[in-house]
Design a protein around this motif. Structure first.
Motif, PDB file in Angstrom:
ATOM      1  N   LEU A 148       0.890  -1.165   0.000  1.00 34.43           N
ATOM      2  CA  LEU A 148       0.000   0.000   0.000  1.00 34.43           C
ATOM      3  C   LEU A 148       0.926   1.212   0.000  1.00 34.43           C
ATOM      4  CD1 LEU A 148      -2.694   1.486   0.234  1.00 34.43           C
ATOM      5  CD2 LEU A 148      -2.607   1.104   2.712  1.00 34.43           C
ATOM      6  N   TRP A 149       1.064   1.845  -1.160  1.00 29.95           N
ATOM      7  CA  TRP A 149       2.002   2.956  -1.317  1.00 29.95           C
ATOM      8  C   TRP A 149       1.448   4.260  -0.772  1.00 29.95           C
ATOM      9  CZ3 TRP A 149       6.732   1.636  -2.227  1.00 29.95           C
ATOM     10  CH2 TRP A 149       7.013   0.493  -2.956  1.00 29.95           C
ATOM     11  N   ALA A 150       0.158   4.432  -0.884  1.00 25.63           N
ATOM     12  CA  ALA A 150      -0.447   5.690  -0.438  1.00 25.63           C
ATOM     13  C   ALA A 150      -1.926   5.469  -0.182  1.00 25.63           C
ATOM     14  CB  ALA A 150      -0.271   6.775  -1.507  1.00 25.63           C
ATOM     15  N   ILE A 151      -2.421   6.126   0.852  1.00 20.80           N
ATOM     16  CA  ILE A 151      -3.865   6.194   1.089  1.00 20.80           C
ATOM     17  C   ILE A 151      -4.124   7.525   1.775  1.00 20.80           C
ATOM     18  CG2 ILE A 151      -3.679   4.861   3.228  1.00 20.80           C
ATOM     19  CD1 ILE A 151      -6.581   3.859   2.619  1.00 20.80           C
ATOM     20  N   TYR A 152      -4.954   8.327   1.146  1.00 20.49           N
ATOM     21  CA  TYR A 152      -5.264   9.651   1.675  1.00 20.49           C
ATOM     22  C   TYR A 152      -6.741   9.936   1.500  1.00 20.49           C
ATOM     23  CZ  TYR A 152      -0.252  10.159   1.671  1.00 20.49           C
ATOM     24  OH  TYR A 152       1.077   9.943   1.904  1.00 20.49           O
ATOM     25  N   VAL A 153      -7.335  10.492   2.527  1.00 17.83           N
ATOM     26  CA  VAL A 153      -8.729  10.915   2.499  1.00 17.83           C
ATOM     27  C   VAL A 153      -8.740  12.390   2.900  1.00 17.83           C
ATOM     28  CG1 VAL A 153     -11.024  10.592   3.509  1.00 17.83           C
ATOM     29  CG2 VAL A 153      -9.574   8.592   3.037  1.00 17.83           C
ATOM     30  N   ALA A 154      -9.451  13.200   2.137  1.00 16.68           N
ATOM     31  CA  ALA A 154      -9.531  14.633   2.422  1.00 16.68           C
ATOM     32  C   ALA A 154      -9.932  14.844   3.881  1.00 16.68           C
ATOM     33  CB  ALA A 154     -10.531  15.299   1.487  1.00 16.68           C
ATOM     34  N   PRO A 155      -9.302  15.801   4.560  1.00 20.62           N
ATOM     35  CA  PRO A 155      -9.531  15.988   5.994  1.00 20.62           C
ATOM     36  C   PRO A 155     -11.003  16.069   6.399  1.00 20.62           C
ATOM     37  CG  PRO A 155      -7.722  17.369   5.268  1.00 20.62           C
ATOM     38  CD  PRO A 155      -8.309  16.738   4.027  1.00 20.62           C
ATOM     39  N   GLU A 156     -11.812  16.750   5.616  1.00 20.55           N
ATOM     40  CA  GLU A 156     -13.227  16.910   5.981  1.00 20.55           C
ATOM     41  C   GLU A 156     -14.031  15.626   5.798  1.00 20.55           C
ATOM     42  OE1 GLU A 156     -12.765  18.446   1.722  1.00 20.55           O
ATOM     43  OE2 GLU A 156     -11.587  18.455   3.571  1.00 20.55           O
ATOM     44  N   HIS A 157     -13.418  14.604   5.207  1.00 16.50           N
ATOM     45  CA  HIS A 157     -14.105  13.328   4.991  1.00 16.50           C
ATOM     46  C   HIS A 157     -13.502  12.185   5.809  1.00 16.50           C
ATOM     47  CE1 HIS A 157     -16.707  14.810   1.793  1.00 16.50           C
ATOM     48  NE2 HIS A 157     -15.669  15.528   1.391  1.00 16.50           N
ATOM     49  N   GLN A 158     -12.506  12.493   6.625  1.00 21.55           N
ATOM     50  CA  GLN A 158     -11.887  11.466   7.448  1.00 21.55           C
ATOM     51  C   GLN A 158     -12.829  11.038   8.570  1.00 21.55           C
ATOM     52  OE1 GLN A 158      -8.000  12.903   8.626  1.00 21.55           O
ATOM     53  NE2 GLN A 158      -7.286  12.971   6.513  1.00 21.55           N
ATOM     54  N   GLY A 159     -12.662   9.803   9.019  1.00 21.52           N
ATOM     55  CA  GLY A 159     -13.474   9.278  10.111  1.00 21.52           C
ATOM     56  C   GLY A 159     -14.840   8.785   9.672  1.00 21.52           C
ATOM     57  N   LYS A 160     -15.051   8.643   8.364  1.00 16.74           N
ATOM     58  CA  LYS A 160     -16.350   8.211   7.834  1.00 16.74           C
ATOM     59  C   LYS A 160     -16.291   6.828   7.181  1.00 16.74           C
ATOM     60  CE  LYS A 160     -17.649  13.014   6.981  1.00 16.74           C
ATOM     61  NZ  LYS A 160     -17.993  14.027   5.992  1.00 16.74           N
ATOM     62  N   GLY A 161     -15.184   6.124   7.367  1.00 18.99           N
ATOM     63  CA  GLY A 161     -15.061   4.781   6.814  1.00 18.99           C
ATOM     64  C   GLY A 161     -14.516   4.714   5.402  1.00 18.99           C
ATOM     65  N   ILE A 162     -14.148   5.849   4.823  1.00 18.58           N
ATOM     66  CA  ILE A 162     -13.681   5.872   3.438  1.00 18.58           C
ATOM     67  C   ILE A 162     -12.336   5.157   3.296  1.00 18.58           C
ATOM     68  CG2 ILE A 162     -12.985   7.365   1.518  1.00 18.58           C
ATOM     69  CD1 ILE A 162     -15.060   9.420   2.690  1.00 18.58           C
ATOM     70  N   GLY A 163     -11.424   5.397   4.222  1.00 19.52           N
ATOM     71  CA  GLY A 163     -10.134   4.717   4.179  1.00 19.52           C
ATOM     72  C   GLY A 163     -10.306   3.205   4.275  1.00 19.52           C
ATOM     73  N   SER A 164     -11.208   2.774   5.134  1.00 23.17           N
ATOM     74  CA  SER A 164     -11.485   1.335   5.273  1.00 23.17           C
ATOM     75  C   SER A 164     -12.029   0.765   3.972  1.00 23.17           C
ATOM     76  CB  SER A 164     -12.495   1.096   6.399  1.00 23.17           C
ATOM     77  OG  SER A 164     -11.968   1.552   7.620  1.00 23.17           O
ATOM     78  N   GLU A 165     -12.927   1.496   3.320  1.00 23.66           N
ATOM     79  CA  GLU A 165     -13.492   1.040   2.046  1.00 23.66           C
ATOM     80  C   GLU A 165     -12.423   0.951   0.965  1.00 23.66           C
ATOM     81  OE1 GLU A 165     -17.232   2.593   0.586  1.00 23.66           O
ATOM     82  OE2 GLU A 165     -17.708   3.350   2.592  1.00 23.66           O
ATOM     83  N   LEU A 166     -11.500   1.917   0.941  1.00 25.21           N
ATOM     84  CA  LEU A 166     -10.420   1.890  -0.041  1.00 25.21           C
ATOM     85  C   LEU A 166      -9.520   0.672   0.172  1.00 25.21           C
ATOM     86  CD1 LEU A 166      -9.547   5.685  -0.125  1.00 25.21           C
ATOM     87  CD2 LEU A 166     -10.179   4.323  -2.131  1.00 25.21           C
ATOM     88  N   ILE A 167      -9.172   0.397   1.422  1.00 25.17           N
ATOM     89  CA  ILE A 167      -8.331  -0.769   1.708  1.00 25.17           C
ATOM     90  C   ILE A 167      -9.056  -2.049   1.322  1.00 25.17           C
ATOM     91  CG2 ILE A 167      -7.320  -2.162   3.562  1.00 25.17           C
ATOM     92  CD1 ILE A 167      -6.481   0.475   4.902  1.00 25.17           C
ATOM     93  N   GLN A 168     -10.323  -2.158   1.693  1.00 25.66           N
ATOM     94  CA  GLN A 168     -11.060  -3.383   1.383  1.00 25.66           C
ATOM     95  C   GLN A 168     -11.164  -3.610  -0.118  1.00 25.66           C
ATOM     96  OE1 GLN A 168     -12.019  -5.788   3.689  1.00 25.66           O
ATOM     97  NE2 GLN A 168     -12.083  -6.848   1.719  1.00 25.66           N
ATOM     98  N   ARG A 169     -11.427  -2.557  -0.868  1.00 27.05           N
ATOM     99  CA  ARG A 169     -11.511  -2.696  -2.324  1.00 27.05           C
ATOM    100  C   ARG A 169     -10.163  -3.121  -2.899  1.00 27.05           C
ATOM    101  NH1 ARG A 169     -14.255  -0.678  -6.942  1.00 27.05           N
ATOM    102  NH2 ARG A 169     -13.144  -1.629  -8.684  1.00 27.05           N
ATOM    103  N   GLY A 170      -9.079  -2.524  -2.388  1.00 25.57           N
ATOM    104  CA  GLY A 170      -7.753  -2.914  -2.851  1.00 25.57           C
ATOM    105  C   GLY A 170      -7.476  -4.380  -2.573  1.00 25.57           C
ATOM    106  N   LEU A 171      -7.827  -4.840  -1.382  1.00 23.87           N
ATOM    107  CA  LEU A 171      -7.629  -6.250  -1.032  1.00 23.87           C
ATOM    108  C   LEU A 171      -8.464  -7.156  -1.941  1.00 23.87           C
ATOM    109  CD1 LEU A 171      -7.580  -6.020   2.863  1.00 23.87           C
ATOM    110  CD2 LEU A 171      -5.622  -6.423   1.343  1.00 23.87           C
ATOM    111  N   ASN A 172      -9.678  -6.735  -2.247  1.00 19.07           N
ATOM    112  CA  ASN A 172     -10.536  -7.519  -3.143  1.00 19.07           C
ATOM    113  C   ASN A 172      -9.934  -7.622  -4.547  1.00 19.07           C
ATOM    114  OD1 ASN A 172     -12.369  -7.801  -1.048  1.00 19.07           O
ATOM    115  ND2 ASN A 172     -13.781  -6.259  -1.841  1.00 19.07           N
ATOM    116  N   ASP A 173      -9.347  -6.525  -5.025  1.00 17.79           N
ATOM    117  CA  ASP A 173      -8.793  -6.504  -6.379  1.00 17.79           C
ATOM    118  C   ASP A 173      -7.437  -7.204  -6.479  1.00 17.79           C
ATOM    119  OD1 ASP A 173     -11.039  -5.044  -6.972  1.00 17.79           O
ATOM    120  OD2 ASP A 173      -9.980  -3.426  -7.971  1.00 17.79           O
ATOM    121  N   LEU A 174      -6.697  -7.253  -5.386  1.00 15.27           N
ATOM    122  CA  LEU A 174      -5.372  -7.896  -5.386  1.00 15.27           C
ATOM    123  C   LEU A 174      -5.519  -9.353  -4.960  1.00 15.27           C
ATOM    124  CD1 LEU A 174      -3.392  -5.018  -3.660  1.00 15.27           C
ATOM    125  CD2 LEU A 174      -3.174  -5.713  -6.052  1.00 15.27           C
ATOM    126  N   THR A 175      -6.187 -10.110  -5.773  1.00  9.29           N
ATOM    127  CA  THR A 175      -6.500 -11.499  -5.430  1.00  9.29           C
ATOM    128  C   THR A 175      -5.231 -12.325  -5.227  1.00  9.29           C
ATOM    129  OG1 THR A 175      -6.647 -12.051  -7.770  1.00  9.29           O
ATOM    130  CG2 THR A 175      -8.702 -11.472  -6.654  1.00  9.29           C
TER     131      THR A 175
END
Length: 162
Positions: A85-112
């Motif tokens: 995982l080279w980078a993961i960033y969520v705009a400050p006003e959108h942090q704490g809403k589960g977006i980072g978790s969704e990005l990681i999960q999608r990445g894990l799903n795609d990296l079979t």
């Protein structure tokens, strides 16, 4: 707020750059000197380098109501069972809403087929380390490296998937 995680497109480059700059400045204020941040961002997130990330790795964006609010960049490592995982960033006003978790999960799903996901995080980025720890990552080691005239103190972390 409905979030869509999708593959980054050429039209997303300016928004990815904006999220990176905004998030870096907030995250690393008082940790990494501003000039070092600016130098790094101008190179790592140049139009050409963002394009290369799209072509050579998995670059995902999180979109809400037509606005890019975050992104994550993954790639498989030298072995087919490890990824980075080279980078993961969520705009400050959108942090704490589960977006980072969704990005990681999608990445894990795609990296079979991967068995572990590695990342590096600045040792003084306590919020980042807490986020990764909450997702199941554990510390591998600490290191120091030259980073645009600054000594970056890095913590290596891994998420074991088996």
């Amino acid at each position: 707020m409905k979030i869509q995680i999708r593959y980054a497109q050429i039209d997303d480059i300016a928004d990815i750059q904006h999220v990176a700059q905004t998030t870096w400045h907030l995250t690393y204020k008082g940790i990494i000197p501003e000039q070092v941040q600016r130098n790094f961002l101008s190179i790592a997130y140049s139009d050409g380098n963002v394009r290369r990330r799209m072509e050579r790795s998995l670059l995902l964006v999180a979109e809400s109501e037509g606005e890019i609010v975050g992104f994550a960049n993954f790639s498989k490592a030298n072995t087919s069972h490890e990824a980075e995982l080279w980078a993961i960033y969520v705009a400050p006003e959108h942090q704490g809403k589960g977006i980072g978790s969704e990005l990681i999960q999608r990445g894990l799903n795609d990296l079979t087929g991967i068995t572990c996901l590695f990342l590096n995080v600045e040792r003084e980025n306590h919020a980042g380390i807490a986020f990764y720890t909450s997702k199941g990552f554990s510390k591998v080691n600490d290191s120091e490296e030259a980073f645009n005239g600054y000594t970056l103190k890095t913590t290596r972390m891994v998420l074991n998937l088996v």
